[in-house]
Design a protein around this motif. Structure first.
Motif, PDB file in Angstrom:
ATOM      1  N   TYR A   1       0.499  -1.103  -0.204  1.00  0.00           N
ATOM      2  CA  TYR A   1      -0.044   0.343   0.708  1.00  0.00           C
ATOM      3  C   TYR A   1       1.019   1.247   0.325  1.00  0.00           C
ATOM      4  N   ARG A   2       0.366   2.128  -0.062  1.00  0.00           N
ATOM      5  CA  ARG A   2       0.649   3.786   0.082  1.00  0.00           C
ATOM      6  C   ARG A   2       0.044   4.876   0.395  1.00  0.00           C
ATOM      7  N   GLU A   3       0.382   5.385   1.030  1.00  0.00           N
ATOM      8  CA  GLU A   3      -1.068   6.734   2.643  1.00  0.00           C
ATOM      9  C   GLU A   3      -0.917   8.266   1.676  1.00  0.00           C
ATOM     10  N   PHE A   4      -1.766   8.489   1.177  1.00  0.00           N
ATOM     11  CA  PHE A   4      -2.036  10.003   0.689  1.00  0.00           C
ATOM     12  C   PHE A   4      -2.641  10.920   0.955  1.00  0.00           C
ATOM     13  N   ASN A   5      -2.464  12.024   1.443  1.00  0.00           N
ATOM     14  CA  ASN A   5      -3.150  13.289   1.281  1.00  0.00           C
ATOM     15  C   ASN A   5      -3.477  14.622   0.488  1.00  0.00           C
ATOM     16  N   GLU A   6      -3.717  16.020   1.274  1.00  0.00           N
ATOM     17  CA  GLU A   6      -3.853  16.326   0.405  1.00  0.00           C
ATOM     18  C   GLU A   6      -2.857  16.709  -0.105  1.00  0.00           C
ATOM     19  N   ASN A   7      -1.396  17.217   0.607  1.00  0.00           N
ATOM     20  CA  ASN A   7       0.014  17.315   0.362  1.00  0.00           C
ATOM     21  C   ASN A   7       0.218  16.415  -1.108  1.00  0.00           C
ATOM     22  N   ASP A   8       0.475  15.493  -1.345  1.00  0.00           N
ATOM     23  CA  ASP A   8       0.925  14.824  -1.985  1.00  0.00           C
ATOM     24  C   ASP A   8      -0.006  14.413  -3.025  1.00  0.00           C
ATOM     25  N   TYR A   9      -1.749  14.849  -3.504  1.00  0.00           N
ATOM     26  CA  TYR A   9      -2.310  14.299  -3.977  1.00  0.00           C
ATOM     27  C   TYR A   9      -1.674  13.833  -5.558  1.00  0.00           C
ATOM     28  N   PRO A  10      -0.964  14.898  -5.949  1.00  0.00           N
ATOM     29  CA  PRO A  10      -1.003  14.559  -7.524  1.00  0.00           C
ATOM     30  C   PRO A  10      -0.043  13.250  -7.783  1.00  0.00           C
ATOM     31  N   GLU A  11       0.552  12.801  -6.251  1.00  0.00           N
ATOM     32  CA  GLU A  11       1.646  11.570  -6.616  1.00  0.00           C
ATOM     33  C   GLU A  11       0.717  10.868  -6.292  1.00  0.00           C
ATOM     34  N   GLY A  12      -0.647  10.668  -5.241  1.00  0.00           N
ATOM     35  CA  GLY A  12      -1.666   9.766  -5.545  1.00  0.00           C
ATOM     36  C   GLY A  12      -2.328   9.204  -6.868  1.00  0.00           C
ATOM     37  N   ILE A  13      -2.331  10.367  -8.011  1.00  0.00           N
ATOM     38  CA  ILE A  13      -2.303  10.188  -9.183  1.00  0.00           C
ATOM     39  C   ILE A  13      -1.735   9.510  -9.871  1.00  0.00           C
ATOM     40  N   THR A  14      -0.672   9.529  -9.503  1.00  0.00           N
ATOM     41  CA  THR A  14       0.092   8.574 -10.280  1.00  0.00           C
ATOM     42  C   THR A  14       0.239   7.431  -9.839  1.00  0.00           C
ATOM     43  N   TYR A  15      -0.350   7.346  -9.127  1.00  0.00           N
ATOM     44  CA  TYR A  15       0.354   5.994  -7.840  1.00  0.00           C
ATOM     45  C   TYR A  15      -1.228   5.629  -8.753  1.00  0.00           C
ATOM     46  N   ILE A  16      -2.264   5.888  -8.317  1.00  0.00           N
ATOM     47  CA  ILE A  16      -3.441   4.999  -9.078  1.00  0.00           C
ATOM     48  C   ILE A  16      -3.001   4.873 -10.397  1.00  0.00           C
ATOM     49  N   LYS A  17      -2.904   5.817 -11.894  1.00  0.00           N
ATOM     50  CA  LYS A  17      -3.086   5.459 -12.874  1.00  0.00           C
ATOM     51  C   LYS A  17      -1.834   4.137 -12.876  1.00  0.00           C
ATOM     52  N   ASN A  18      -0.688   4.043 -12.358  1.00  0.00           N
ATOM     53  CA  ASN A  18       0.224   3.157 -12.450  1.00  0.00           C
ATOM     54  C   ASN A  18       0.092   1.601 -11.674  1.00  0.00           C
ATOM     55  N   HIS A  19      -1.129   1.663 -11.276  1.00  0.00           N
ATOM     56  CA  HIS A  19      -1.471   0.192 -10.399  1.00  0.00           C
ATOM     57  C   HIS A  19      -2.548  -0.424 -11.140  1.00  0.00           C
ATOM     58  N   ASP A  20      -1.941  -1.508 -11.005  1.00  0.00           N
ATOM     59  CA  ASP A  20      -2.400  -2.661 -11.590  1.00  0.00           C
ATOM     60  C   ASP A  20      -4.541  -2.811 -10.580  1.00  0.00           C
ATOM     61  N   LEU A  21      -5.116  -2.985 -11.753  1.00  0.00           N
ATOM     62  CA  LEU A  21      -6.031  -3.597 -11.655  1.00  0.00           C
ATOM     63  C   LEU A  21      -6.552  -4.418 -10.312  1.00  0.00           C
TER      64      LEU A  21
END
Ligand code: AMP
Ligand code: GLY
Length: 426
Positions: free
Chosen positions: A124-144
């Protein structure tokens, strides 16, 4: 002993039923309770989060033990409130301290705890509003599929499993930017999807030792064959056929023991139940969540399978004497089938008259009330989940059949229950 149970669902009715069987139980109170608990003890109209009124009630009524059913008061620190208040410090409070209850109160805390203590769980990884853009990248590259979890308590709705990236990104935005779950979702745990079969185990700890209570499997989806919306739980079975002795031993060694040791190492004061939600993947247990309390409706099958005296058991927890206790497990199968209001878990109407309750009771079954209230002579529906009918049997099919038989003799407008609880084991 004078005992107060905090809560008012099927779980608390099952606990009241079992406490009442103990010769050590004098006065039994339930706050706020339901129409079922009223036949076992005295219902007290105090909210579970109103610590001040609960504490003065306990003082005035010479309560010796407080058993806390739901998570909210635990996560808000009821244990600490009682222990630091001179008039209630002597009361045996069954439940973790506020810090320890973060195992349920914060998904991020739980994940970090598992990492620190080498407890198997999804990456896992944890995200909040400060690293929101990184979260988006993380999701885009994540398996489904990909799993999004609101960090805080979200009344069982904070876990979202997404089958495509667009949905995942939309949910992520809703949680962080639109505060879909309020502050509870301002931090999001994003984790890998584990494919396997689920199981819940319950460790009861006094802070040093622990004992295992019977395991259970609950059925969260509203529809037959585990389809449709998520609910609080439509039924449960115990024991769980695939959880054989070898697998349960593995769970103890790889999950339960490091959890209990971790609590001690990290000085987290815990005298209560550690409910561990597991997924079995290729014969290996992975933790999907911790809860700091008993489950509902799991309690309605776990408690009926414990042959120990409940007051003795929980006093041993409070007095750190658990090493003296052996759990006596009833070898019979227990199944509970939950009857809900029409429309649940969406909109439903309350206040429907429930008929047939008295005549429906039969040997080998117990009708636990969940969302009910007494009004004059009538018992009325008062929530989403209304009744939880537990039956014993030699196997799951027999026990389910008996609970259904009981439910077919009860009626209220809009009544619905799943008749396929335990379907994969029948
Ligand atoms: P919770 O609200 O934490 O009880 O989670 C709700 C449900 O989501 C669980 O009972 C699982 O069925 C599912 N779930 C949670 N985490 C995962 C995961 N990593 N992989 C697969 N299913 C999960
Ligand atoms: N039945 C699931 C829970 O109590 O969390």
């Amino acid at each position: 002993m004078n005992i107060l149970i905090a809560g008012g669902g099927g779980r608390e009715h099952a606990l009241a039923w079992k406490f009442k069987q103990s010769s050590l139980c004098n006065n039994l109170y339930i706050a706020p309770g339901n129409a079922g608990t009223a036949s076992l003890g005295t219902n007290v109209a105090i909210a579970v989060t109103d610590f001040e009124t609960l504490a003065s009630f306990c003082h005035a009524n010479k309560i010796d033990m407080l058993f806390v059913g739901p998570e909210e008061p635990l996560v808000k620190g009821i244990y600490d409130y009682f222990k630091t208040n001179p008039s209630t410090a002597h009361i045996q409070v069954i439940g973790p301290s506020k810090d320890a209850a973060q195992l349920e109160g914060s998904k991020a805390f739980a994940k970090e705890f598992m990492l620190r203590n080498n407890i198997p769980t999804a990456a896992y990884r944890e995200f909040n509003e400060n690293d929101y853009p990184e979260g988006i990248t993380y999701i885009k590259n994540h398996d489904l599929p990909i799993v999004l979890k609101a960090d805080g308590l979200a009344a069982g709705k904070g876990v979202i499993i997404c089958n495509n990236h667009i949905e995942a990104l939309a949910e992520f935005e809703l949680m962080i930017q639109q505060a879909k779950f309020g502050d509870a979702g301002k931090k999001v745990v994003i984790e890998e999807f584990l494919k396997g079969i689920e199981l819940s185990v319950f460790a009861l700890t006094d802070g040093v030792d622990y004992v295992m209570l019977p395991e259970a499997k609950d059925y969260k989806r509203v529809g037959k064959g585990d389809t449709g919306a998520n609910t609080g739980g439509m039924g449960a079975v115990s024991p769980v056929p695939f959880a054989d002795a070898v697998f349960l031993e593995k769970v103890k060694q790889k999950v339960v023991e490091p959890t209990i040791t971790g609590l001690q190492k990290e000085k987290l004061d815990y005298k209560g139940i550690v409910f561990i939600g597991l997924i079995k993947v290729n014969d290996e247990p992975y933790v999907i969540e911790y809860n700091c309390r008993l489950g509902d409706p799991e309690t309605e099958v776990v408690i009926p399978r414990i042959d120990n005296d409940l007051v003795e058991l929980f006093s041993a927890v409070a007095e750190q004497r658990l090493q003296e206790i052996t759990i006596l497990t009833n070898p019979q199968t227990a199944v509970t089938v939950v009857a809900v209001s029409g429309g649940y878990p969406g909109n439903y109407q309350a206040g429907k008259i429930i008929s047939g309750l008295e005549d429906a009771a039969i040997e080998g079954s117990v009708i636990f009330h969940a969302g009910t209230k007494q009004e004059g002579e009538d018992v009325l529906t008062n929530g989403g989940r209304i009744l939880s009918v537990t039956s014993y049997g030699d196997n799951i099919a027999d026990a389910v059949g008996q609970s259904i038989y009981v439910l077919e003799n009860i009626y209220y407008d809009g009544m619905y229950f799943r008749d396929d609880i335990g379907f994969e084991f029948r």
